[in-house]
Design an enzyme around this catalytic site. Structure first.
Site, PDB file in Angstrom:
ATOM      1  N   VAL A  67       0.835  -1.207   0.000  1.00 40.76           N
ATOM      2  CA  VAL A  67       0.000   0.000   0.000  1.00 40.76           C
ATOM      3  C   VAL A  67       0.866   1.252   0.000  1.00 40.76           C
ATOM      4  CG1 VAL A  67      -1.713   1.340   1.272  1.00 40.76           C
ATOM      5  CG2 VAL A  67      -1.957  -1.139   1.101  1.00 40.76           C
ATOM      6  N   GLY A  68       1.868   1.289   0.871  1.00 41.07           N
ATOM      7  CA  GLY A  68       2.737   2.458   0.944  1.00 41.07           C
ATOM      8  C   GLY A  68       3.474   2.725  -0.357  1.00 41.07           C
TER       9      GLY A  68
ATOM     10  N   ARG B  56      -8.792  -9.784  18.826  1.00 39.59           N
ATOM     11  CA  ARG B  56      -8.927  -8.407  18.360  1.00 39.59           C
ATOM     12  C   ARG B  56      -8.120  -7.461  19.246  1.00 39.59           C
ATOM     13  NH1 ARG B  56     -14.509  -5.456  19.472  1.00 39.59           N
ATOM     14  NH2 ARG B  56     -13.579  -5.582  21.548  1.00 39.59           N
TER      15      ARG B  56
ATOM     16  N   ASN C  61      -0.752  -2.959  16.971  1.00 41.44           N
ATOM     17  CA  ASN C  61      -0.769  -1.886  15.981  1.00 41.44           C
ATOM     18  C   ASN C  61      -0.853  -0.503  16.621  1.00 41.44           C
ATOM     19  OD1 ASN C  61      -0.438  -3.620  13.879  1.00 41.44           O
ATOM     20  ND2 ASN C  61      -2.539  -3.530  13.137  1.00 41.44           N
TER      21      ASN C  61
ATOM     22  N   ARG D  84     -14.772   1.761  -3.959  1.00 39.01           N
ATOM     23  CA  ARG D  84     -15.294   0.419  -4.242  1.00 39.01           C
ATOM     24  C   ARG D  84     -16.791   0.456  -4.526  1.00 39.01           C
ATOM     25  NH1 ARG D  84     -11.562  -2.482   0.439  1.00 39.01           N
ATOM     26  NH2 ARG D  84      -9.803  -2.937  -0.962  1.00 39.01           N
TER      27      ARG D  84
ATOM     28  N   HIS E  24     -14.869   1.714   9.071  1.00 41.48           N
ATOM     29  CA  HIS E  24     -14.169   1.044   7.966  1.00 41.48           C
ATOM     30  C   HIS E  24     -14.051  -0.444   8.291  1.00 41.48           C
ATOM     31  CE1 HIS E  24     -11.482   0.392   4.644  1.00 41.48           C
ATOM     32  NE2 HIS E  24     -10.470   0.056   5.422  1.00 41.48           N
TER      33      HIS E  24
END
Length: 311
Positions: free
Chosen positions: A11-12, A88, A95, A151, A175
């Site tokens: 992605v980066g 989760r 993160n 999308r 999201h």
């Protein structure tokens, strides 16, 4: 104009590539913790210049934040995917630590930068970046709605057999595949409501396909998507750097908007040189309001896992 992208993965790197060949910024810095990785990606992108005609300077650096000094925008893509057996809370904890460290480091060298968060879970990581740094809320933006809306427009394009760029449509809410809200009622093709062309059954399928769009690609590719996410970030960065004041659905901090407080969630925003210039108040119907409230509750529940980090 200078953009730093932290995390030189798919992605980066795609984001850096799109920003470069579209000439959105004059300088792009890719930063990664893996020795030589960002340098290699940057060199590969630079070697496209003679074929694509761009003049953007692209450089890579291994974990040296001093090279990011003076960045107008910093994009954070760093983080790990959820692994089998991982809860989760464990994913959020890992993160969150990464995003917090990155945000603090970039702000040491670019104290006035606008931060775009891509790391997942995106709404929660955006909230974490805001709360951990104390940066004004207009300068912390989560990318998710830009991608989800892209999308949505794509699936509407396929259903209508019309160009996606002639379609206006937006996704709000969290999201996530159970928290996003494709606003089918407000979608249009060249100004005409898509409800004039598509049945309710087809629209429901389009909405459902949109909500699992990321999961669908993961199933096909065996990993998360990167072309559309990278391009969506570049689209957002373009609106910031060039003060385009585009209306883009982004995850931002709300204080009473849409009946919610103290969370970051996807809402329609005007994005310009100051980051979030305005949150637009779209009139939702009762069903959409209920879905948004449910989405906000889910996002708030995810944020609960941050309590030990934000003490």
């Amino acid at each position: 104009m200078k953009v730093t992208i932290v995390g030189a993965g798919n992605v980066g790197a795609t984001c850096a590539d799109v920003i470069s060949y579209r000439g959105i910024a004059s300088e792009v810095v890719l930063l990664d913790i893996k020795e030589g990785f960002a340098e290699g990606k940057a060199l590969d992108i630079m070697q496209c210049a003679t074929n694509t005609g761009f003049n953007t300077k692209v450089s890579g650096v291994t974990n040296d934040y001093s090279k990011t000094a003076g960045s107008d925008v910093v994009v954070i893509t760093s983080g790990i995917p959820r692994k089998p057996g991982m809860t989760r809370e464990e994913l959020i904890g890992i993160n969150a630590g990464i995003v917090k460290t990155v945000a603090e480091n970039v702000l040491k060298h670019s104290p006035n930068t606008i931060i775009v968060v891509v790391s997942n879970p995106m709404d929660t990581m955006t909230y974490l970046a805001l709360k951990a740094t104390g940066v004004p809320k207009n300068r912390i933006i989560g990318m998710g709605g830009a991608l989800d809306s892209s999308r949505f427009r794509t699936y509407l394009s396929l259903a209508l057999d019309k160009p996606a760029n002639d379609i206006s449509a937006m996704v709000i809410g969290g999201h996530g595949d159970t928290t996003m809200i494709p606003l089918t009622r407000l979608a249009s093709y060249n100004g005409i409501p898509v409800t004039e062309f598509l049945s309710e059954e087809v629209l429901q399928k389009v909405a459902a396909d949109t909500m699992v769009g990321g999961a669908t690609l993961t199933g096909l590719l065996g990993t998360s998507a990167w072309y559309a996410p990278g391009a969506s970030v570049a689209y957002l960065v373009d609106s910031i750097l060039n003060d385009q004041k585009k209306m883009i659905a982004c995850s931002v901090f709300v204080e009473g908007e849409y009946g919610q407080n103290d969370i970051c969630i996807g809402v329609p925003c005007i994005i310009g040189k100051n980051g979030v210039e305005e949150i637009l108040d779209i009139k939702l119907n009762d069903q959409e309001k209920a879905l948004f409230a449910k989405s906000a509750d889910a996002v708030r529940g995810m944020n609960d896992a941050l309590k030990s980090i934000l003490v």
